[in-house]
Design an enzyme around this catalytic site. Structure first.
Site, PDB file in Angstrom:
ATOM      1  N   SER A  78       0.855  -1.205   0.000  1.00  0.00           N
ATOM      2  CA  SER A  78       0.000   0.000   0.000  1.00  0.00           C
ATOM      3  C   SER A  78       0.882   1.243   0.000  1.00  0.00           C
ATOM      4  CB  SER A  78      -0.865  -0.023   1.263  1.00  0.00           C
ATOM      5  OG  SER A  78      -1.475   1.223   1.486  1.00  0.00           O
TER       6      SER A  78
ATOM      7  N   TYR B   7      -3.828  -0.756   9.835  1.00  0.00           N
ATOM      8  CA  TYR B   7      -3.585  -0.938   8.397  1.00  0.00           C
ATOM      9  C   TYR B   7      -2.157  -0.495   8.062  1.00  0.00           C
ATOM     10  CZ  TYR B   7      -4.601  -0.836   3.350  1.00  0.00           C
ATOM     11  OH  TYR B   7      -4.603  -1.068   1.993  1.00  0.00           O
TER      12      TYR B   7
END
Ligand code: NAP
Length: 251
Positions: free
Chosen positions: A143, A156
Site C-alpha cells: 500500500s 492498516y
C-alpha cells in the site's frame, strides 16, 4: 522472444480476495496470460468464475483472518491443477477509527488478515515450491501506507509497513531456491476498500488533487505489474515493492 517471458502458460496461481476489486483484476490478468487460477475468497467468487470460465478459474471460500485454511488452500490448488507456481496475497481489510480510540479488535483483525496469514500462507507456498524444486513467485499487495503514515488507520499502516519488510526478508531467504518474493503497492484505487474515502467529498478531492495522473486507479491498472512479477520476466527482481500509484509517491 521478449513477450514469451511474460507468458503464464502452464502456470498455476493462487489469488486471495478473488471475488472483487484488485484480486478479481489480478485473476483476470493471470488467466489472460495463460495461467490456471485458484481463487480464495470470503464471499463466493461467482462473478469472477463467470467472467473467466471454469476451465481457467475455480475458487474456495475461506476466512483468512485465521491460519486454519492454509493447508486446505495449498492442497486444493495442487490436487486440482497438479502443482503451484504463483501465490498472490491480495486479501486485506482496513479499519478506520481515530488512533486515540482505536480498539484491540480492530488492531488484531487487520494485523491477522493483512500480515500474519500473509506470512504463513507465503511460507506454505514456498514449502510447496521447494518440494517441487520448481521455484515460484510470491506477490504481496502492499500500500501507499507501506511508505506513509495515513490517518485513522493505525493497524492498516502497521500491517502494510510490515508487508513491505517481510517481503524483503522472505526474498532474501528464498531467492536461492528460485523463489521471487515481491510486492505491489497500489495507489488510491476505486474499489470497496476506498468506498468510504470516495464518499467523503473533502477527502476525495484532496486525494485526487495530489495524484499526478489526475484519477483514481482501477483494477486493470494493476494487471501489467502483476503479470510481470508472476512471470519469468521478473526472475532477477527480489524483495522489491513496486508502486502502481499514478505518481502519488513521486509527489
Ligand atoms: P476490496 O474490494 O475490499 O477487496 C478486499 C478483498 O479481501 C475481498 O476479496 C475480501 O473478501 C477479501 N478479504 C478481506 N478479509 C478477508 C478474510 N478475512 N478472509 C478472506 N478474504 C478476505 O479492496 P481491494 O482494494 O480490492 O483490496 C485488495 C488489496 O489491495 C487489499 O490488501 C488492500 O489493502 C490493498 N490495497 C487497496 C488499495 C485501494 O486503494 N483500493 C490501495 C492499496 C492497497 P470479501 O469481499 O468477502 O470481504
Amino acid at each position: 522472444m521478449i513477450l514469451d517471458m511474460f507468458s503464464l502458460k502452464g502456470k498455476v496461481a493462487i489469488v486471495t480476495g478473488s471475488n472483487t476489486g484488485l484480486g478479481q483484476g489480478i485473476s483476470k490478468a493471470f488467466v489472460e496470460a495463460g495461467a490456471k487460477v485458484l481463487g480464495v475468497s470470503r464471499s463466493p467468487s461467482d462473478d469472477t468464475l463467470k467472467m473467466l470460465g471454469e476451465e481457467n478459474f475455480s475458487y474456495i471460500t475461506a476466512d483468512l483472518s485465521s491460519l486454519d485454511p492454509i493447508d486446505t488452500i495449498i492442497n486444493t490448488a495442487v490436487e486440482k491443477y497438479g502443482r503451484l507456481d504463483i501465490l498472490v496475497n491480495n486479501a486485506g481489510i482496513i479499519k478506520r477509527e481515530d488512533s486515540i480510540d482505536f480498539s484491540v479488535e480492530n488492531w488484531d483483525v487487520v494485523m491477522n488478515t493483512n500480515c500474519r496469514t500473509l506470512f504463513f500462507l507465503s511460507q506454505a507456498a514456498a514449502k510447496q515450491f521447494m518440494k517441487q524444486k520448481s521455484g515460484g513467485k510470491i506477490i504481496a499487495i502492499a500500500s501507499m501506507l507501506s511508505y506513509q503514515g495515513g490517518i485513522r488507520v493505525p493497524s492498516y499502516t502497521a500491517s502494510k509497513s510490515a508487508v513491505k519488510g517481510i517481503t524483503m526478508t522472505m526474498a532474501n531467504e528464498w531467492a536461492k531456491y528460485g523463489i521471487n518474493v515481491n510486492a505491489i503497492a497500489p495507489g488510491y484505487m476505486a474499489t470497496n476498500n476506498t468506498q468510504a474515502l470516495r464518499s467523503d467529498a473533502d477527502r476525495s478531492a484532496a486525494i485526487l488533487e495530489r495524484i499526478p495522473a489526475g484519477r483514481w486507479g482501477t483494477p486493470d491498472d494493476l494487471m501489467g505489474a502483476a503479470v510481470f512479477l508472476a512471470s519469468s520476466a521478473s526472475d532477477y527482481v527480489n524483495g522489491f515493492t513496486l508502486a502502481v500509484d499514478g505518481g502519488w509517491l513521486a509527489r
